[in-house]
Motif scaffolding. Sequence first.
Motif, short mmCIF file in Angstrom:
data_model
loop_
_atom_site.label_atom_id
_atom_site.label_comp_id
_atom_site.label_asym_id
_atom_site.label_seq_id
_atom_site.Cartn_x
_atom_site.Cartn_y
_atom_site.Cartn_z
N TYR A 142 0.95 12.33 17.34
CA TYR A 142 -0.47 11.73 17.64
C TYR A 142 -0.84 10.49 16.85
O TYR A 142 -1.67 9.48 17.35
N ARG A 143 -0.53 10.57 15.46
CA ARG A 143 -0.77 9.68 14.70
C ARG A 143 0.04 8.10 15.16
O ARG A 143 -0.67 7.07 14.74
N ASP A 144 1.02 8.21 15.90
CA ASP A 144 1.50 7.21 16.22
C ASP A 144 0.72 6.33 17.06
O ASP A 144 1.15 4.99 17.38
N LEU A 145 -0.22 6.78 17.94
CA LEU A 145 -1.17 5.88 18.62
C LEU A 145 -1.77 4.72 17.80
O LEU A 145 -2.21 3.89 18.70
N PHE A 146 -1.88 4.86 16.68
CA PHE A 146 -2.46 3.98 15.83
C PHE A 146 -1.39 2.74 15.31
O PHE A 146 -1.71 1.78 14.41
N PHE A 159 -4.62 -3.06 2.66
CA PHE A 159 -3.93 -3.57 3.58
C PHE A 159 -4.13 -4.82 3.79
O PHE A 159 -5.23 -5.47 3.57
N ASN A 160 -3.34 -5.70 4.86
CA ASN A 160 -3.63 -7.16 4.86
C ASN A 160 -3.71 -7.53 6.33
O ASN A 160 -4.45 -8.59 6.58
N ASN A 161 -3.64 -6.58 7.15
CA ASN A 161 -3.90 -7.08 8.79
C ASN A 161 -4.24 -5.89 9.59
O ASN A 161 -4.04 -4.61 8.98
N ALA A 162 -4.28 -5.79 10.67
CA ALA A 162 -4.44 -4.82 11.62
C ALA A 162 -3.27 -3.74 11.67
O ALA A 162 -3.43 -2.58 11.88
N ALA A 163 -2.21 -4.41 11.71
CA ALA A 163 -0.90 -3.61 11.72
C ALA A 163 -0.94 -2.63 10.49
O ALA A 163 -0.69 -1.26 10.54
N GLU A 164 -1.37 -3.25 9.31
CA GLU A 164 -1.25 -2.47 7.99
C GLU A 164 -2.29 -1.38 8.05
O GLU A 164 -2.49 -0.31 7.59
N LEU A 165 -3.56 -1.77 8.83
CA LEU A 165 -4.47 -0.77 9.05
C LEU A 165 -4.35 0.31 9.79
O LEU A 165 -4.46 1.58 9.26
N GLY A 166 -3.34 -0.06 10.74
CA GLY A 166 -2.98 1.29 11.68
C GLY A 166 -2.25 2.13 10.89
O GLY A 166 -2.25 3.03 11.10
N GLN A 167 -1.32 1.50 10.08
CA GLN A 167 -0.49 2.52 9.36
C GLN A 167 -1.31 3.29 8.44
O GLN A 167 -1.01 4.57 7.80
N ALA A 168 -2.12 2.66 7.76
CA ALA A 168 -3.46 3.52 6.83
C ALA A 168 -4.05 4.53 7.49
O ALA A 168 -4.40 5.44 6.92
N VAL A 169 -4.44 4.33 8.89
CA VAL A 169 -4.98 5.02 9.45
C VAL A 169 -3.75 6.56 9.80
O VAL A 169 -4.41 7.64 9.74
N TYR A 170 -2.84 5.70 10.27
CA TYR A 170 -1.65 6.72 10.45
C TYR A 170 -1.40 7.90 9.29
O TYR A 170 -1.41 9.30 9.36
N ASN A 171 -1.63 7.33 8.10
CA ASN A 171 -1.34 8.20 6.90
C ASN A 171 -2.55 9.05 6.38
O ASN A 171 -2.27 9.95 5.65
N HIS A 172 -3.78 8.41 6.94
CA HIS A 172 -4.86 9.08 6.36
C HIS A 172 -4.95 10.69 6.68
O HIS A 172 -5.09 10.90 8.16
N PRO A 173 -5.26 11.60 5.65
CA PRO A 173 -5.37 13.14 6.39
C PRO A 173 -6.51 13.19 7.48
O PRO A 173 -6.33 14.32 8.32
N PHE A 214 -0.50 22.09 13.27
CA PHE A 214 -0.37 20.69 13.73
C PHE A 214 0.27 19.97 12.95
O PHE A 214 1.33 19.29 13.62
N ALA A 215 0.06 19.57 11.84
CA ALA A 215 0.62 18.88 10.98
C ALA A 215 2.27 19.22 10.84
O ALA A 215 3.29 18.57 11.13
N ALA A 216 2.25 20.45 10.50
CA ALA A 216 3.76 21.38 10.39
C ALA A 216 4.83 21.03 11.71
O ALA A 216 5.97 20.65 11.39
N LYS A 217 4.33 20.91 12.68
CA LYS A 217 5.03 20.88 14.05
C LYS A 217 5.01 19.34 14.44
O LYS A 217 5.38 19.18 15.76
N GLY A 218 4.47 18.36 13.78
CA GLY A 218 4.97 17.07 13.99
C GLY A 218 3.47 16.57 14.91
O GLY A 218 3.84 15.35 15.59
#
Lengths: 557, 383
Positions: A310-314, A472-486, A520-524
């Motif tokens: 799901y997090r890859d949406l970001f 982060f420096n740009n939208a792509a890095e923000l997306g990665q930060a959102v991906y990583n945020h619990p 949910f997290a454990a199963k990807g």
Amino acid sequence: MIKALRRAAFAKVAFAAVILASAPALPASAPSAGEPAAPMRRLTPEQYANIIEEVFGNSVELGGRFEPDMRVEHLNEVGSGKVSVSSTGMAQYNAMARTVAKQVTHPANRHLMIPCTPASAKAADDACAKQFLSRTGRLLFRRPMTEREVGIYVRAANVATASTGDFYTGLSLSLSSVLSSPQFLFRQATIEADPDNKGQVRLDSFAKATRLSFFLWNSMPDEELLVAAEKGELRSRRGLERQVARMIASPRLEKGVRAFFADMFQLDDLASLSKDSTIYPKYDAVVAKNAREQTLRTILDLVVDQKGDYRDLFRTRKTYLTQALASLYQVKLINDIPNGSPDTWQEFTFAPNDPRTGLLTHLSFVGLHSHPGRTSATLRGKALREIVMCQKVPAPPDAVDFAVVQDTSNPVHRTARDRLTAHQANPVCAGCHKLTDPMGLALENFDGSGAFRTKENGVEIDTAGQLDNVKFNNAAELGQAVYNHPATTSCVVNRLAAYGLGRPVVLSDREWIGTLTKEFAAKGHIVPALMQAIATSSTFFQAEARPPITGEREAGN
Amino acid sequence: MVRKSPITSVRALLALAPLLLAWVSTSASAEETRHFVMSKFWHAANNAADDCPGGVNPKYPELVPINLANLGYSAREIAALLERDAASEGGDWENDELTQILFYRARINGKPANAYMHPLAVKDPGLKAWGGKMAYGFDLDGKGETPTSFTDPEAGVKGVKHELARVYGCNDQFRARLRDGSAAGLFFWMAIKDAAPAWTISITGENLDKGGPVTIKISRAMEPIRYNGNGTARADMSYRADPDPRTANNVYAGEVKDGLISITRPGPLFMIQEPLLFPLFTMHQFNARMKMNASGVLEVLIGGYQPIDEIYHFCGSANMEAEKNFCAEPPGIYHLLVRHADYDRDPATGRNRAISSTYYLEAVPAFLEPTIPVGGASAGGTQ
């Protein structure tokens, strides 16, 4: 003439009587007044349309307007349990019911939609009317009609047939009564005594089937699910799991996933989103509609077709575009179809050096959370916190001076960052803006219509920022930060649970939500698996709605 | 001296092929191409109030009695005809007395003929030409300033040849400022824009922002231009290049200098436009000058010598409707075109068949998918 008028008046009285008689019949074990009642949820326009299509086919037109949904705790689905029908809304339901019923009984369609032929088309035929109404009613009410209900609707059809001299007109009027009844327009969580827990109630099998089908398919139960409910199979763990697994594997799951994410990301708001066409000439109603569809197609591809995280949406670069959207995004998309044809949808992957990555860079996010004539780092940051991460952002205090922020041609503060910095000189404002603006400013490369830009008023845009101490420096890095945020993970679990339950998640759900989140997290982070886990849990079928306790925070954050 | 056999030469070339390919690809990669699609098109006018001494040419209602008199009708007969026409319901032009007379006011061997198909067989109504001094365009013949040439009001170019401006300039339907477009120009553009495949302009060069030599290609897309919800042309749309080989040779050497993009080596232009009003658009000595305005729109002037019959088709094909609405007096316009034609002398008649003309167009950035021209990739080349 007078005779004809009397006939018509009688038909109207009979029609009204059917509506009155079809008020919900409570079972003997229903809670008495004052006790928490099992909720009723009004069908959303999409659910209404889905049911009509599934029962009568996709050629039937509705021909009416729906009352607006109400978003409660960020979800229309939660609001659907808190809305009623106004007199205007009822008039629209009646109009749609008659429109649909006329098409069903039309000479060109009746042989397809009505399973029997009356002995005479000019006279009442109990058997045929009963066959049609009980069969159709079972689908529309999501449960078998009671003998009393069938009797009422057959009688109504006969009365109308007698006064009009046409069997099909009579059937049409009776069907329109079914379609105007609360049993159809509201999903009712009918309950029964729970034999395993004395003094307790539980959802009956049909209510369970209905809850499942609307959660997973955004529509009524199919024949197999109704039969499973009739046989009591949904009472057993094994039977329930078998049905849920079947439903998850069905192509109809797409409708359910669409409905949930359209609700979660508030995509319906795009239908009423307007922009200043002088500033954003590429934005129009078609583009807005396309933007909603772009995001939903992107989600369906990743979440359902690819069974992705799901997090890859970001951070995904893969999406779906039309020619009109491609022009807004300034990318080439060739339409190899005859001139004048509607735009087609095509899979598209933004180049690795393209600034567009993930849902946050879609028009459905950056455009939706902007003002009509300018961007808004604050609205975007607030939307990210509240919609994607389920965190609350306080409302601005009264009497705030927004003059500097709104002055996009300010000769001193030429970028949104400059203007917001100036605005935050007021300490009353600074607290909340710290929560929202650093993320919102990362999206400043996308103007209020979602088009890419590198400068504002001739000044290079600085998109650096931080999200809860992650820089982060740009939208792509923000997306990665959102991906990583619990909170990204826990939020979608919270929202999906609330969506299924039709009420906000409350403190007492914490353990259940915690378990769901871990799994949910454990199963990807696979959304269909999460839907399956929710749909097979006992909490999902709780008979009583528990109102949120004042001051409770959403669990999991 | 040892001469290499052809085979040896071929071998040597084959050996060099990878190097040549590498050079070609390096050259290609250093270039960029920007594509545009045409979003507005009309003749380049530069009219101002009172620039036609004695006023502009009469309009249709005033021309009717003049044309009838030219046919030999007496004042009394004309008055009676007009009276009968005013009393009639109109609409049925095939049975309308006045319409029939005017429609067939040409005379061939003394017999009535279609005035719009045979404009020279109509007595010249004597429309006056425009006598302005400032007109947009190019020094097409390279002769510089002459007594009949114009000066471009924005570029300051002297020796501009734009005789079409004289033909059109004193007729209300054609009078306008450059960027506004005349009534006739707007009618024409509005009529074709949603149906005719969009013209494309492709500019290729090593550094389009800084300057230097470029290649300019004028062609067509497969699709008509798309518009925004507010009616403006939609930028950044994707189009497919028309593989019609007839437009493949519209490639010109040019340059970018001080933000101005221009053709440095004029040549012929062959374009296909909308079948009804302007089926062909061709020019001799085709030239172009363009610049980007503040809104990101490319403002373009194109000019050259254009066959007068191609210009007249716009008026003649719409016959009486054109005369009543947007094309002044078509036979009169044709007489003016013949009088002012300044290129391509017909040895048989001694008359020029083409006229110097300038058009204004705007274009917005677009993506263009190349297609292989019908007949193969080799079709076409720089002029």
